[in-house]
Design a protein around this motif. Structure first.
Motif, PDB file in Angstrom:
ATOM      1  N   THR A 198       0.869  -1.127  -0.054  1.00  0.00           N
ATOM      2  CA  THR A 198       0.122  -0.052   0.044  1.00  0.00           C
ATOM      3  C   THR A 198       1.008   1.089   0.144  1.00  0.00           C
ATOM      4  N   THR A 199       0.289   2.430  -0.217  1.00  0.00           N
ATOM      5  CA  THR A 199       1.384   3.526  -0.460  1.00  0.00           C
ATOM      6  C   THR A 199       1.621   3.940   0.899  1.00  0.00           C
ATOM      7  N   ASN A 200       1.248   3.259   2.088  1.00  0.00           N
ATOM      8  CA  ASN A 200       1.820   3.765   3.430  1.00  0.00           C
ATOM      9  C   ASN A 200       2.908   2.950   3.870  1.00  0.00           C
ATOM     10  N   GLN A 201       3.289   1.756   3.063  1.00  0.00           N
ATOM     11  CA  GLN A 201       4.149   0.881   3.497  1.00  0.00           C
ATOM     12  C   GLN A 201       5.715   0.761   2.919  1.00  0.00           C
ATOM     13  N   TYR A 202       5.949   2.077   2.516  1.00  0.00           N
ATOM     14  CA  TYR A 202       7.170   2.342   1.810  1.00  0.00           C
ATOM     15  C   TYR A 202       8.329   1.917   2.636  1.00  0.00           C
ATOM     16  N   VAL A 203       8.289   1.965   3.978  1.00  0.00           N
ATOM     17  CA  VAL A 203       9.247   1.695   5.136  1.00  0.00           C
ATOM     18  C   VAL A 203       9.707   0.059   4.984  1.00  0.00           C
ATOM     19  N   GLY A 204       8.394  -0.682   4.928  1.00  0.00           N
ATOM     20  CA  GLY A 204       8.457  -2.003   4.983  1.00  0.00           C
ATOM     21  C   GLY A 204       9.114  -2.370   3.469  1.00  0.00           C
ATOM     22  N   ALA A 205       8.766  -1.617   2.516  1.00  0.00           N
ATOM     23  CA  ALA A 205       9.236  -2.247   1.130  1.00  0.00           C
ATOM     24  C   ALA A 205      10.630  -1.705   0.862  1.00  0.00           C
ATOM     25  N   SER A 206      11.016  -0.764   1.642  1.00  0.00           N
ATOM     26  CA  SER A 206      12.658  -0.202   1.586  1.00  0.00           C
ATOM     27  C   SER A 206      13.368  -1.365   2.287  1.00  0.00           C
ATOM     28  N   LEU A 207      12.838  -2.023   3.435  1.00  0.00           N
ATOM     29  CA  LEU A 207      13.612  -2.779   4.195  1.00  0.00           C
ATOM     30  C   LEU A 207      13.842  -4.268   3.356  1.00  0.00           C
ATOM     31  N   GLN A 208      12.771  -4.809   2.532  1.00  0.00           N
ATOM     32  CA  GLN A 208      12.845  -5.883   1.619  1.00  0.00           C
ATOM     33  C   GLN A 208      13.738  -5.467   0.783  1.00  0.00           C
ATOM     34  N   LEU A 209      13.754  -4.508  -0.131  1.00  0.00           N
ATOM     35  CA  LEU A 209      14.772  -3.957  -0.888  1.00  0.00           C
ATOM     36  C   LEU A 209      16.306  -3.952  -0.372  1.00  0.00           C
ATOM     37  N   PHE A 210      16.512  -3.240   0.587  1.00  0.00           N
ATOM     38  CA  PHE A 210      17.760  -3.130   1.380  1.00  0.00           C
ATOM     39  C   PHE A 210      18.367  -4.615   1.803  1.00  0.00           C
ATOM     40  N   ALA A 211      17.520  -5.220   2.132  1.00  0.00           N
ATOM     41  CA  ALA A 211      18.119  -6.840   2.588  1.00  0.00           C
ATOM     42  C   ALA A 211      18.446  -7.680   1.426  1.00  0.00           C
ATOM     43  N   SER A 212      17.768  -7.566   0.178  1.00  0.00           N
ATOM     44  CA  SER A 212      18.131  -8.009  -0.866  1.00  0.00           C
ATOM     45  C   SER A 212      19.606  -7.455  -1.544  1.00  0.00           C
ATOM     46  N   ILE A 213      19.657  -6.160  -1.388  1.00  0.00           N
ATOM     47  CA  ILE A 213      20.840  -5.424  -1.952  1.00  0.00           C
ATOM     48  C   ILE A 213      21.934  -5.931  -1.072  1.00  0.00           C
ATOM     49  N   MET A 214      22.005  -6.127   0.118  1.00  0.00           N
ATOM     50  CA  MET A 214      23.050  -6.370   1.219  1.00  0.00           C
ATOM     51  C   MET A 214      23.412  -7.889   1.125  1.00  0.00           C
ATOM     52  N   LEU A 215      22.429  -8.801   0.562  1.00  0.00           N
ATOM     53  CA  LEU A 215      22.683 -10.179   0.410  1.00  0.00           C
ATOM     54  C   LEU A 215      23.633 -10.260  -0.997  1.00  0.00           C
ATOM     55  N   LEU A 216      23.294  -9.410  -1.891  1.00  0.00           N
ATOM     56  CA  LEU A 216      24.060  -9.552  -3.061  1.00  0.00           C
ATOM     57  C   LEU A 216      25.432  -8.774  -2.851  1.00  0.00           C
ATOM     58  N   PHE A 217      25.412  -7.994  -2.026  1.00  0.00           N
ATOM     59  CA  PHE A 217      26.872  -7.132  -1.547  1.00  0.00           C
ATOM     60  C   PHE A 217      27.652  -7.982  -0.875  1.00  0.00           C
ATOM     61  N   TRP A 218      27.022  -8.953  -0.170  1.00  0.00           N
ATOM     62  CA  TRP A 218      27.857  -9.834   0.881  1.00  0.00           C
ATOM     63  C   TRP A 218      28.677 -10.837  -0.022  1.00  0.00           C
ATOM     64  N   TYR A 219      27.945 -11.413  -1.101  1.00  0.00           N
ATOM     65  CA  TYR A 219      28.521 -12.613  -1.907  1.00  0.00           C
ATOM     66  C   TYR A 219      29.423 -12.179  -3.058  1.00  0.00           C
ATOM     67  N   ILE A 220      28.975 -10.739  -3.459  1.00  0.00           N
ATOM     68  CA  ILE A 220      29.948 -10.082  -4.587  1.00  0.00           C
ATOM     69  C   ILE A 220      31.274  -9.821  -3.797  1.00  0.00           C
ATOM     70  N   LEU A 221      31.251  -9.101  -2.448  1.00  0.00           N
ATOM     71  CA  LEU A 221      32.482  -9.060  -1.767  1.00  0.00           C
ATOM     72  C   LEU A 221      33.224 -10.528  -1.655  1.00  0.00           C
ATOM     73  N   ARG A 222      32.533 -11.340  -1.159  1.00  0.00           N
ATOM     74  CA  ARG A 222      33.293 -12.846  -1.034  1.00  0.00           C
ATOM     75  C   ARG A 222      33.836 -13.040  -2.482  1.00  0.00           C
ATOM     76  N   ILE A 223      33.329 -13.030  -3.362  1.00  0.00           N
ATOM     77  CA  ILE A 223      33.779 -13.499  -4.721  1.00  0.00           C
ATOM     78  C   ILE A 223      35.150 -12.590  -5.097  1.00  0.00           C
ATOM     79  N   LEU A 224      35.083 -11.239  -4.740  1.00  0.00           N
ATOM     80  CA  LEU A 224      36.263 -10.430  -4.923  1.00  0.00           C
ATOM     81  C   LEU A 224      37.219 -10.751  -4.166  1.00  0.00           C
ATOM     82  N   MET A 225      36.945 -11.108  -2.886  1.00  0.00           N
ATOM     83  CA  MET A 225      37.939 -11.505  -1.914  1.00  0.00           C
ATOM     84  C   MET A 225      38.650 -12.852  -2.236  1.00  0.00           C
ATOM     85  N   SER A 226      38.146 -13.877  -2.675  1.00  0.00           N
ATOM     86  CA  SER A 226      38.612 -14.890  -3.054  1.00  0.00           C
ATOM     87  C   SER A 226      39.336 -15.140  -4.117  1.00  0.00           C
TER      88      SER A 226
END
Length: 229
Positions: A198-226
């Motif tokens: 709903t138009t009032n749930q932008y905080v919850g929507a941002s959390l879901q996107l943020f979580a997915s972005i951080m998961l992507l960042f975690w494993y890209i970082l692991r690949i580069l470190m390896s």
């Protein structure tokens, strides 16, 4: 008459644009808050404590378990009708991400001086932008990704737990698989913006996107470190 909590799909173009703007603004602010909290933790938490987080396999499993349970609670708070509760959930989740990332960021800084973190961040932003464009411009329904993401997530958790208990390295291909899973999650969560919230749930929507972005960042970082090891 459309109220503040009407579905985004049923709202006017102006209200949809406002919802998207607020959602992505909160994603950006969440990332900045994460960087700030992570910086403070790196400067204040003793190296010995950080070492204990990943030096003992059962300690790391406990951290992952607590993170998973707390993430469920934070997500529930972020979708509350109360704005203060929504922000409490988002803030709590940012803190959790900063804690769970602490050992990985510490090792990355120690081994590469932060260069690899910058590279991973740039790749993550580029992939997130590209996936978002696909989600918004495509007329395809991406709801089918939900089952794939759920099943893939449980398989990944099982492999992580098994690896921690039996002491084997999951390797490069596991990280590649998780990058694909995180990308699918971003695609799914972005498509949900148009049809689920709903138009009032932008905080919850941002959390879901943020979580997915951080998961992507975690494993890209692991690949580069390896590649540097």
């Amino acid at each position: 008459m459309i109220t503040d909590d009407s579905l985004v799909a049923l709202s006017s173009e102006t209200e949809r644009a406002d919802f998207y703007k607020k959602t992505y603004l909160h994603v950006a602010l969440s990332i900045l808050a994460f960087i700030g909290v992570e910086t403070i933790l790196l400067k204040t938490v003793p190296a010995e404590i950080i070492g204990l987080m990943f030096g003992q396999k059962y300690t790391w499993l406990l951290i992952i378990g607590v993170f998973w349970l707390a993430s469920i609670l934070a997500n529930k708070w972020s979708l509350s009708q109360s704005k203060s509760t929504q922000y409490m959930g988002l803030g709590f989740y940012i803190l959790l991400e900063a804690v769970i990332f602490l050992p990985l960021i510490y090792i990355a800084v120690a081994n590469a001086g932060g260069v690899v973190i910058y590279q991973a961040a740039m790749l993550t932003i580029a992939m997130f932008a590209g996936i978002s464009v696909v989600a918004f411009t495509s007329k395809r329904d991406f709801s089918f990704l939900r089952n794939i993401i759920v099943i893939g997530g449980f398989i990944a958790i099982g492999l992580i737990v098994a690896g921690a208990i039996f002491g084997f390295d999951l390797g490069l291909w596991f990280s590649v698989g998780m990058v694909i899973l995180a990308s699918a999650s971003i695609l799914y969560e972005t498509s949900k913006l148009k049809n689920t919230y709903t138009t009032n749930q932008y905080v919850g929507a941002s959390l879901q996107l943020f979580a997915s972005i951080m998961l992507l960042f975690w494993y890209i970082l692991r690949i580069l470190m390896s590649r540097r090891s």
